[in-house]
Design a protein around this motif. Structure first.
Motif, mmCIF file in Angstrom:
data_model
loop_
_atom_site.group_PDB
_atom_site.id
_atom_site.type_symbol
_atom_site.label_atom_id
_atom_site.label_comp_id
_atom_site.label_asym_id
_atom_site.label_seq_id
_atom_site.Cartn_x
_atom_site.Cartn_y
_atom_site.Cartn_z
ATOM 1 N N CYS A 29 -11.854 3.394 -12.789
ATOM 2 C CA CYS A 29 -12.551 3.802 -14.009
ATOM 3 C C CYS A 29 -14.058 3.895 -13.739
ATOM 4 O O CYS A 29 -14.593 3.158 -12.904
ATOM 5 C CB CYS A 29 -12.334 2.784 -15.139
ATOM 6 S SG CYS A 29 -10.611 2.554 -15.646
ATOM 7 N N SER A 32 -16.549 3.306 -10.424
ATOM 8 C CA SER A 32 -15.591 3.060 -9.341
ATOM 9 C C SER A 32 -14.696 4.271 -9.120
ATOM 10 O O SER A 32 -14.315 4.581 -7.990
ATOM 11 C CB SER A 32 -14.735 1.833 -9.663
ATOM 12 O OG SER A 32 -15.514 0.660 -9.664
ATOM 13 N N SER A 77 -12.345 -1.788 -8.510
ATOM 14 C CA SER A 77 -13.052 -2.316 -9.677
ATOM 15 C C SER A 77 -14.133 -3.236 -9.163
ATOM 16 O O SER A 77 -13.854 -4.163 -8.398
ATOM 17 C CB SER A 77 -12.105 -3.081 -10.603
ATOM 18 O OG SER A 77 -12.834 -3.825 -11.570
ATOM 19 N N SER A 79 -16.004 -5.589 -10.531
ATOM 20 C CA SER A 79 -15.814 -6.986 -10.905
ATOM 21 C C SER A 79 -14.416 -7.484 -10.574
ATOM 22 O O SER A 79 -14.179 -8.686 -10.474
ATOM 23 C CB SER A 79 -16.064 -7.169 -12.401
ATOM 24 O OG SER A 79 -15.089 -6.466 -13.152
ATOM 25 N N ASN A 81 -12.190 -7.144 -12.678
ATOM 26 C CA ASN A 81 -11.683 -7.552 -13.994
ATOM 27 C C ASN A 81 -11.300 -6.377 -14.887
ATOM 28 O O ASN A 81 -10.907 -6.599 -16.041
ATOM 29 C CB ASN A 81 -12.741 -8.386 -14.724
ATOM 30 C CG ASN A 81 -12.998 -9.718 -14.047
ATOM 31 O OD1 ASN A 81 -12.067 -10.333 -13.522
ATOM 32 N ND2 ASN A 81 -14.242 -10.160 -14.033
ATOM 33 N N THR A 82 -11.442 -5.156 -14.408
ATOM 34 C CA THR A 82 -11.116 -3.993 -15.240
ATOM 35 C C THR A 82 -9.614 -3.981 -15.516
ATOM 36 O O THR A 82 -8.806 -3.790 -14.607
ATOM 37 C CB THR A 82 -11.544 -2.688 -14.549
ATOM 38 O OG1 THR A 82 -12.923 -2.774 -14.193
ATOM 39 C CG2 THR A 82 -11.336 -1.498 -15.466
ATOM 40 N N GLU A 84 -7.517 -1.947 -17.076
ATOM 41 C CA GLU A 84 -6.726 -0.747 -16.805
ATOM 42 C C GLU A 84 -6.439 -0.593 -15.313
ATOM 43 O O GLU A 84 -5.332 -0.213 -14.919
ATOM 44 C CB GLU A 84 -7.455 0.506 -17.307
ATOM 45 C CG GLU A 84 -7.748 0.518 -18.801
ATOM 46 C CD GLU A 84 -9.181 0.117 -19.092
ATOM 47 O OE1 GLU A 84 -9.618 -0.942 -18.572
ATOM 48 O OE2 GLU A 84 -9.859 0.852 -19.811
ATOM 49 N N THR A 85 -7.433 -0.917 -14.483
ATOM 50 C CA THR A 85 -7.248 -0.772 -13.037
ATOM 51 C C THR A 85 -6.262 -1.807 -12.508
ATOM 52 O O THR A 85 -5.444 -1.512 -11.630
ATOM 53 C CB THR A 85 -8.605 -0.898 -12.318
ATOM 54 O OG1 THR A 85 -9.514 0.058 -12.878
ATOM 55 C CG2 THR A 85 -8.460 -0.649 -10.828
ATOM 56 N N SER A 103 -12.984 -4.484 -4.170
ATOM 57 C CA SER A 103 -13.682 -5.216 -5.219
ATOM 58 C C SER A 103 -14.808 -6.042 -4.619
ATOM 59 O O SER A 103 -14.740 -6.453 -3.456
ATOM 60 C CB SER A 103 -12.722 -6.137 -5.981
ATOM 61 O OG SER A 103 -13.404 -6.851 -7.002
ATOM 62 N N TRP A 320 -18.875 -5.085 -23.052
ATOM 63 C CA TRP A 320 -18.724 -6.529 -22.906
ATOM 64 C C TRP A 320 -19.153 -7.319 -24.147
ATOM 65 O O TRP A 320 -19.195 -8.537 -24.132
ATOM 66 C CB TRP A 320 -19.525 -7.056 -21.694
ATOM 67 C CG TRP A 320 -19.264 -6.310 -20.437
ATOM 68 C CD1 TRP A 320 -18.049 -6.054 -19.863
ATOM 69 C CD2 TRP A 320 -20.232 -5.675 -19.594
ATOM 70 N NE1 TRP A 320 -18.199 -5.315 -18.714
ATOM 71 C CE2 TRP A 320 -19.529 -5.087 -18.508
ATOM 72 C CE3 TRP A 320 -21.628 -5.603 -19.633
ATOM 73 C CZ2 TRP A 320 -20.169 -4.391 -17.506
ATOM 74 C CZ3 TRP A 320 -22.270 -4.915 -18.607
ATOM 75 C CH2 TRP A 320 -21.540 -4.308 -17.579
#
Length: 324
Positions: A29, A32, A77, A79, A81-82, A84-85, A103, A320
């Motif tokens: 996303c 990225s 990603s 982080s 933490n995405t 969807e990914t 990552s 966020w």
């Protein structure tokens, strides 16, 4: 690269050797996702394998029929933490695909969801050859060298080691033009970005991540090959365009647009790959490294714009902060 990164990369490449790869999906996303455009470009130019770049959420909902045990799915990603990914990576694994994920942070949800995680470094003091773009290049060319060994790919991997030197030179080279850019466009509410080929992703990233997300400036990315099929009608003396002129196979597309802009527009910012120090990159693979060098020049401009506008890059209204 540190020893952990070398081990992670080698393990991922070894896993490719155990599969009969028939298609490749690059899934992520935002910024990225944008780094995957040159990866697809490289696969298109170097192999007959079909490759695709997907937004992670669309990948989940579309669930391509070709996704299966002979698929390679590369996700990213920053982080880790995405959501969807992470879900897309899990879906790919459930379908039997080989999954490799990039990552910055280890032990993240993405790190745990993938079969082969690879970490990259980040920050102002990091080597660009070891950040997300650099690690992706190392991975892509290593995979190509497995699928169809070629000494050219080994030279491409070595070229990643030169990215740090080029970036440092560009930081000094573009410092003044970046300040001028910030002053010139600080009050603009709209800035278009333009590019093509392996560079399109970084122009897209500049538009959605740096201008829209970090500066709240309206923007849109125009593919130079599509410019004369509608978008050129918005060209006038007041509308600003930032155009990347690539070095390599799609330069002709960019130059055609630049000629038109010089005729009918007044506010044009040109970033030409020929000025980025690409001479240190092997000519056989120079086409593929445009993206990485542009990607390291844009932050110089964005920091200058943020400073002039007194709008910190960390400022957010929604990201966020609210449920979405």
């Amino acid at each position: 690269m540190n020893q952990d990164q070398i081990k992670q990369l080698n393990e991922a490449v070894e896993a490719v050797k155990t599969r009969k790869i028939e298609n490749v999906y690059f899934v992520a996303c935002g910024g990225s996702k944008a780094i995957f455009d040159p990866a697809q470009f490289i696969f298109d130019r170097e192999t007959t394998l079909p490759s695709f770049v997907y937004n992670a959420n669309e990948f989940i909902h579309r669930c391509p029929k070709g996704l299966g045990e002979n698929s390679l799915v590369v996700t990213c990603s920053h982080s880790g933490n995405t959501l969807e990914t992470t879900r897309a990576t899990q879906l790919a694994g459930d379908k039997g695909a080989l999954t490799i994920s990039l990552s910055y942070r280890v032990d993240s949800p993405l790190w745990k969801a993938t079969q082969h995680p690879i970490s990259y470094v980040w920050g102002p003091e990091s080597n660009p050859g070891d950040n997300n773009n650099g690690m992706l290049y190392r991975l892509v060319f290593s995979i190509l060298n497995v699928l169809q060994p070629n000494e050219k790919y080994e030279r491409a991997i070595k070229a990643c080691d030169n990215l740090g030197k080029v970036y440092e030179a560009n930081k000094a080279k573009f410092a003044e033009s970046a300040k001028a850019f910030g002053k010139k466009y600080k009050n603009n509410k709209l800035i278009y970005t333009m590019s093509s080929g392996p560079c399109y992703g970084v122009a897209y990233s500049f538009a959605i991540c740096l201008l829209q997300e970090m500066q709240w400036i309206h923007s849109g990315t125009i593919h130079t090959g599509e410019f004369f099929h509608g978008p050129f009608e918005v060209t006038d003396a007041n509308t600003p365009f930032v155009i990347q002129v690539s070095e390599g196979s799609t330069r002709e597309l960019d130059e055609r647009c630049l000629k038109f802009l010089h005729t009918y527009a007044k506010r044009i910012e040109v970033l030409d790959a020929k000025e980025l120090g690409l001479s240190v990159i092997d000519p056989a693979v120079v086409d593929y490294f445009n993206h990485s060098l542009f990607n390291n020049v844009y932050p110089i401009y964005n920091h200058a714009l943020a400073e002039t506008r007194q709008h910190p890059l960390t400022t957010r209204r929604y990201m966020w902060k609210v449920a979405y």
